[in-house]
Design an enzyme around this catalytic site. Structure first.
Site, PDB file in Angstrom:
ATOM      1  N   GLU A   1      31.415  75.279 -32.088  1.00  0.00           N
ATOM      2  CA  GLU A   1      30.332  74.331 -32.404  1.00  0.00           C
ATOM      3  C   GLU A   1      30.269  73.276 -31.297  1.00  0.00           C
ATOM      4  OE1 GLU A   1      30.799  72.397 -36.298  1.00  0.00           O
ATOM      5  OE2 GLU A   1      29.846  70.604 -35.475  1.00  0.00           O
TER       6      GLU A   1
ATOM      7  N   ARG B   1      26.125  65.287 -29.396  1.00  0.00           N
ATOM      8  CA  ARG B   1      26.445  63.861 -29.263  1.00  0.00           C
ATOM      9  C   ARG B   1      26.448  63.388 -27.816  1.00  0.00           C
ATOM     10  NH1 ARG B   1      31.754  63.764 -32.997  1.00  0.00           N
ATOM     11  NH2 ARG B   1      30.866  65.006 -34.656  1.00  0.00           N
TER      12      ARG B   1
ATOM     13  N   LYS C   1      29.997  72.785 -44.979  1.00  0.00           N
ATOM     14  CA  LYS C   1      30.972  72.038 -44.203  1.00  0.00           C
ATOM     15  C   LYS C   1      31.480  70.918 -45.120  1.00  0.00           C
ATOM     16  CE  LYS C   1      31.088  69.033 -40.108  1.00  0.00           C
ATOM     17  NZ  LYS C   1      31.154  69.251 -38.652  1.00  0.00           N
TER      18      LYS C   1
HETATM   19  C1  3PG Z   1      32.952  66.972 -36.418  1.00  0.00           C
HETATM   20  O1  3PG Z   1      32.036  66.662 -35.710  1.00  0.00           O
HETATM   21  O2  3PG Z   1      32.894  67.932 -37.213  1.00  0.00           O
HETATM   22  C2  3PG Z   1      34.177  66.176 -36.369  1.00  0.00           C
HETATM   23  O3  3PG Z   1      33.924  64.941 -35.789  1.00  0.00           O
HETATM   24  C3  3PG Z   1      35.320  66.803 -35.655  1.00  0.00           C
HETATM   25  O4  3PG Z   1      36.370  66.067 -36.133  1.00  0.00           O
HETATM   26  P1  3PG Z   1      37.774  65.924 -35.381  1.00  0.00           P
HETATM   27  O5  3PG Z   1      37.466  65.365 -34.012  1.00  0.00           O
HETATM   28  O6  3PG Z   1      38.548  64.978 -36.252  1.00  0.00           O
HETATM   29  O7  3PG Z   1      38.376  67.289 -35.316  1.00  0.00           O
END
Ligand code: 3PG
Length: 215
Positions: free
Chosen positions: A46, A50, A134
């Protein structure tokens, strides 16, 4: 239509088990990271929308690393989704859900993984046919204990927890009956990306791929 596509994504998530969630600043790094993750055994990734480079990262991975199933995350509205789909995203992920996204999703030819963090949100999505969600933000929302508590009342809903999942707790999430896969950024840490240490990322991916759920 989305209910069926969402179910198919659930199968792909189950086969993948761990979904690297990548926020990539430099479009040039995307292909290298995707190749490193694939070498380590992770084939479904994924890319979060951002950074300004995100759409270009998706475009390059979808054309240059075709063996990797690349999707777009942090999709907040239908315009984000349209941009991601045009770039070649093969699935769409959002941290939550909105009526506008749910309406637009019916027109997409690719699967949608909407986010939920409460029983009510999960029930609302399940009502629309979304059986794979999710769970975000997994750790702050209550982690393994919370998700475990949703399994009995919502037996038909499966989750991909993301947000605070790492090498230390991924196996605990994956052991839950209502978890189909876990997502997270830990397999491609910022430090290794900045150092362009693709071997280290392959090693982390290999370790994560070892968490695969055994049937
Ligand atoms: C996401 O976008 O799904 C999360 O911000 C990923 O989270 P993590 O950086 O804590 O793994």
């Amino acid at each position: 239509m989305q209910a069926k596509l969402n179910g198919a994504l659930g199968e792909a998530l189950k086969a993948a088990t761990v979904v690297p969630v990548l926020t990539i600043e430099d479009a040039g790094d995307g292909v290298e990271i995707a190749r490193a993750l694939h070498k380590g055994g992770l084939n479904l990734i994924e890319i979060t929308l951002r950074t300004p480079a995100a759409a270009e990262v998706i475009r390059r991975i979808s054309t240059q690393v075709r063996e990797v199933n690349v999707g777009a995350g942090t999709v907040l509205d239908p315009d984000d989704a349209a941009k991601a789909i045009a770039a070649g995203a093969r699935f769409i992920v959002s941290p939550g859900m909105t009526p506008r996204l749910l309406e637009a999703a019916e027109t997409w030819q690719i699967p949608y993984l909407p986010g939920a963090a409460t029983a009510s949100e999960a029930m609302a999505l399940a009502d629309l046919g979304y059986r794979v969600l999710k769970f975000f933000p997994a750790l702050p929302a209550g982690g393994v204990t919370y998700l475990k508590a949703l399994a009995a009342p919502l037996p038909g809903v499966m989750f991909c927890p993301t947000g605070g999942v790492d090498a230390g707790n991924a196996a605990d999430f994956l052991a839950l009956p209502n978890v189909v896969a876990v997502g997270g950024s830990w397999v491609a840490p910022e430090k290794e990306v900045r150092a362009k240490d693709w071997l280290a990322i392959s090693a982390l991916a290999h370790q994560a791929a070892g968490l695969r759920i055994k049937d």
